[in-house]
Motif scaffolding. Structure first.
Motif, PDB file in Angstrom:
ATOM      1  N   LYS A  63     -79.520 -46.783 -40.348  1.00 38.91           N
ATOM      2  CA  LYS A  63     -80.722 -46.638 -39.877  1.00 38.91           C
ATOM      3  C   LYS A  63     -81.784 -46.666 -41.314  1.00 38.91           C
ATOM      4  CE  LYS A  63     -84.235 -44.217 -37.288  1.00 38.91           C
ATOM      5  NZ  LYS A  63     -85.048 -43.093 -37.423  1.00 38.91           N
ATOM      6  N   LEU A  64     -81.170 -45.824 -42.132  1.00 42.01           N
ATOM      7  CA  LEU A  64     -82.147 -45.653 -43.341  1.00 42.01           C
ATOM      8  C   LEU A  64     -82.208 -46.783 -43.947  1.00 42.01           C
ATOM      9  CD1 LEU A  64     -80.890 -41.951 -44.270  1.00 42.01           C
ATOM     10  CD2 LEU A  64     -83.061 -42.458 -43.284  1.00 42.01           C
ATOM     11  N   VAL A  65     -81.097 -47.546 -44.143  1.00 35.66           N
ATOM     12  CA  VAL A  65     -81.142 -48.960 -44.677  1.00 35.66           C
ATOM     13  C   VAL A  65     -81.892 -49.728 -43.793  1.00 35.66           C
ATOM     14  CG1 VAL A  65     -79.773 -51.073 -45.142  1.00 35.66           C
ATOM     15  CG2 VAL A  65     -78.872 -48.715 -45.883  1.00 35.66           C
ATOM     16  N   LYS A  66     -82.082 -49.921 -42.768  1.00 36.11           N
ATOM     17  CA  LYS A  66     -82.946 -50.817 -41.896  1.00 36.11           C
ATOM     18  C   LYS A  66     -84.261 -50.098 -42.082  1.00 36.11           C
ATOM     19  CE  LYS A  66     -83.673 -51.812 -37.007  1.00 36.11           C
ATOM     20  NZ  LYS A  66     -83.194 -51.506 -35.656  1.00 36.11           N
ATOM     21  N   GLU A  67     -84.685 -48.949 -42.284  1.00 37.73           N
ATOM     22  CA  GLU A  67     -86.012 -48.505 -42.597  1.00 37.73           C
ATOM     23  C   GLU A  67     -86.409 -48.650 -43.907  1.00 37.73           C
ATOM     24  OE1 GLU A  67     -88.053 -47.317 -39.823  1.00 37.73           O
ATOM     25  OE2 GLU A  67     -86.443 -47.675 -38.392  1.00 37.73           O
ATOM     26  N   GLU A  68     -85.592 -49.118 -44.485  1.00 40.52           N
ATOM     27  CA  GLU A  68     -85.834 -49.458 -46.156  1.00 40.52           C
ATOM     28  C   GLU A  68     -86.180 -48.051 -46.917  1.00 40.52           C
ATOM     29  OE1 GLU A  68     -88.620 -52.615 -46.379  1.00 40.52           O
ATOM     30  OE2 GLU A  68     -87.332 -54.036 -45.799  1.00 40.52           O
ATOM     31  N   LEU A  69     -85.398 -47.077 -46.619  1.00 41.14           N
ATOM     32  CA  LEU A  69     -85.560 -45.819 -47.103  1.00 41.14           C
ATOM     33  C   LEU A  69     -84.469 -45.439 -48.308  1.00 41.14           C
ATOM     34  CD1 LEU A  69     -86.598 -43.463 -44.222  1.00 41.14           C
ATOM     35  CD2 LEU A  69     -87.902 -44.692 -45.763  1.00 41.14           C
ATOM     36  N   ILE A  70     -83.319 -46.181 -48.079  1.00 37.16           N
ATOM     37  CA  ILE A  70     -82.242 -46.239 -48.949  1.00 37.16           C
ATOM     38  C   ILE A  70     -81.781 -47.722 -49.178  1.00 37.16           C
ATOM     39  CG2 ILE A  70     -81.492 -43.850 -48.395  1.00 37.16           C
ATOM     40  CD1 ILE A  70     -79.180 -45.045 -47.054  1.00 37.16           C
ATOM     41  N   SER A  71     -81.152 -47.875 -50.500  1.00 32.48           N
ATOM     42  CA  SER A  71     -80.690 -49.106 -50.624  1.00 32.48           C
ATOM     43  C   SER A  71     -79.068 -49.082 -50.938  1.00 32.48           C
ATOM     44  CB  SER A  71     -81.227 -49.582 -52.166  1.00 32.48           C
ATOM     45  OG  SER A  71     -81.028 -48.805 -53.136  1.00 32.48           O
ATOM     46  N   LEU A  86     -81.984 -43.926 -52.880  1.00 28.98           N
ATOM     47  CA  LEU A  86     -83.284 -43.749 -52.244  1.00 28.98           C
ATOM     48  C   LEU A  86     -84.063 -44.916 -52.807  1.00 28.98           C
ATOM     49  CD1 LEU A  86     -84.389 -40.097 -52.135  1.00 28.98           C
ATOM     50  CD2 LEU A  86     -83.365 -41.432 -50.496  1.00 28.98           C
ATOM     51  N   THR A  87     -84.987 -45.748 -52.014  1.00 25.05           N
ATOM     52  CA  THR A  87     -85.768 -46.578 -52.295  1.00 25.05           C
ATOM     53  C   THR A  87     -87.084 -45.679 -52.804  1.00 25.05           C
ATOM     54  OG1 THR A  87     -86.777 -46.782 -50.146  1.00 25.05           O
ATOM     55  CG2 THR A  87     -84.799 -48.289 -50.942  1.00 25.05           C
ATOM     56  N   GLU A  88     -88.146 -46.607 -53.176  1.00 21.27           N
ATOM     57  CA  GLU A  88     -89.370 -45.962 -53.722  1.00 21.27           C
ATOM     58  C   GLU A  88     -89.837 -45.213 -52.417  1.00 21.27           C
ATOM     59  OE1 GLU A  88     -92.393 -47.745 -55.969  1.00 21.27           O
ATOM     60  OE2 GLU A  88     -90.969 -48.969 -57.011  1.00 21.27           O
ATOM     61  N   LYS A  89     -89.828 -46.190 -51.296  1.00 24.11           N
ATOM     62  CA  LYS A  89     -90.363 -45.460 -49.916  1.00 24.11           C
ATOM     63  C   LYS A  89     -89.545 -44.261 -49.558  1.00 24.11           C
ATOM     64  CE  LYS A  89     -90.723 -46.981 -45.046  1.00 24.11           C
ATOM     65  NZ  LYS A  89     -90.562 -48.073 -44.282  1.00 24.11           N
ATOM     66  N   GLY A  90     -88.196 -44.249 -49.768  1.00 23.86           N
ATOM     67  CA  GLY A  90     -87.387 -43.132 -49.502  1.00 23.86           C
ATOM     68  C   GLY A  90     -87.719 -41.890 -50.234  1.00 23.86           C
ATOM     69  N   LEU A  91     -87.825 -42.129 -51.560  1.00 25.72           N
ATOM     70  CA  LEU A  91     -88.216 -41.234 -52.546  1.00 25.72           C
ATOM     71  C   LEU A  91     -89.618 -40.536 -52.199  1.00 25.72           C
ATOM     72  CD1 LEU A  91     -87.381 -39.559 -55.161  1.00 25.72           C
ATOM     73  CD2 LEU A  91     -88.438 -41.235 -56.566  1.00 25.72           C
ATOM     74  N   GLY A  92     -90.516 -41.347 -51.846  1.00 23.91           N
ATOM     75  CA  GLY A  92     -91.725 -40.925 -51.485  1.00 23.91           C
ATOM     76  C   GLY A  92     -91.736 -39.849 -50.401  1.00 23.91           C
ATOM     77  N   ILE A  93     -90.890 -40.336 -49.339  1.00 22.38           N
ATOM     78  CA  ILE A  93     -90.848 -39.320 -48.095  1.00 22.38           C
ATOM     79  C   ILE A  93     -90.291 -38.060 -48.666  1.00 22.38           C
ATOM     80  CG2 ILE A  93     -89.425 -39.112 -46.017  1.00 22.38           C
ATOM     81  CD1 ILE A  93     -90.223 -42.049 -45.234  1.00 22.38           C
ATOM     82  N   TYR A  94     -88.934 -38.098 -49.288  1.00 21.39           N
ATOM     83  CA  TYR A  94     -88.218 -37.053 -49.942  1.00 21.39           C
ATOM     84  C   TYR A  94     -89.392 -36.028 -50.582  1.00 21.39           C
ATOM     85  CZ  TYR A  94     -85.423 -34.361 -53.106  1.00 21.39           C
ATOM     86  OH  TYR A  94     -84.497 -33.095 -53.762  1.00 21.39           O
ATOM     87  N   GLU A  95     -90.163 -36.617 -51.486  1.00 16.43           N
ATOM     88  CA  GLU A  95     -90.898 -35.837 -52.148  1.00 16.43           C
ATOM     89  C   GLU A  95     -92.090 -35.262 -51.424  1.00 16.43           C
ATOM     90  OE1 GLU A  95     -92.208 -38.704 -55.453  1.00 16.43           O
ATOM     91  OE2 GLU A  95     -90.566 -38.089 -56.819  1.00 16.43           O
ATOM     92  N   GLN A  96     -92.376 -35.813 -50.273  1.00 16.89           N
ATOM     93  CA  GLN A  96     -93.470 -35.220 -49.184  1.00 16.89           C
ATOM     94  C   GLN A  96     -92.774 -34.187 -48.360  1.00 16.89           C
ATOM     95  OE1 GLN A  96     -95.904 -37.643 -46.702  1.00 16.89           O
ATOM     96  NE2 GLN A  96     -94.885 -39.387 -48.225  1.00 16.89           N
ATOM     97  N   ILE A  97     -91.537 -34.251 -48.200  1.00 13.04           N
ATOM     98  CA  ILE A  97     -90.803 -33.038 -47.283  1.00 13.04           C
ATOM     99  C   ILE A  97     -90.186 -32.100 -48.132  1.00 13.04           C
ATOM    100  CG2 ILE A  97     -88.924 -32.777 -45.899  1.00 13.04           C
ATOM    101  CD1 ILE A  97     -89.041 -35.803 -44.950  1.00 13.04           C
TER     102      ILE A  97
END
Length: 135
Positions: A63-71, A86-97
């Protein structure tokens, strides 16, 4: 019994932080958190690092690959091994949480003095080590 109740209560409390706004399951958050703290892991390494079974890790990764949160990329050492980041998008979410989770942790730990927090850390390490002997 008390450890199980405490773990469940804390997990449910933290899940409120990532499930609604970020639409992440507990397993997906744990994969993101693992890669946020230790990049470039395989699915097998994530399963070991998070103490999760392989199947929930695999579903979360899909799911995370499909959502482009991890590569995913092949390992330079073993082309059969897939390395996750983590992709940039995934890292951004990580840094928010993470700040939200740390704030929640701070709230919980505020019930203890600094000495009690140190003791708790030592005791949890001892219990974890002993529990790992059960595997």
């Amino acid at each position: 019994y008390k450890l199980s109740i405490l773990q469940s209560t804390i997990s449910d409390s933290i899940a409120q932080l990532y499930s609604g706004q970020f639409n992440l399951s507990q397993q997906e958050w744990r994969v993101i958190a693992a890669l946020g703290t230790q990049p470039q892991m395989s699915a097998k390494e994530i399963a070991a690092y998070t103490s999760m079974d392989k199947m929930p890790v695999s579903r979360a990764i899909s799911k995370l690959v499909k959502e482009e949160l991890i590569s995913q990329s092949p390992s330079s050492e073993d082309r059969r091994l897939i390395i996750l980041n983590l992709t940039e998008k995934g890292l951004g979410i990580y840094e928010q949480i993470v700040p939200l989770v740390l704030e929640r942790e701070g709230f919980l730990l505020s019930a203890l003095s600094e000495d009690e927090q140190s003791q708790l850390d030592i005791l949890m390490d001892k219990l974890l080590k002993k529990a790992q002997e059960l595997r």
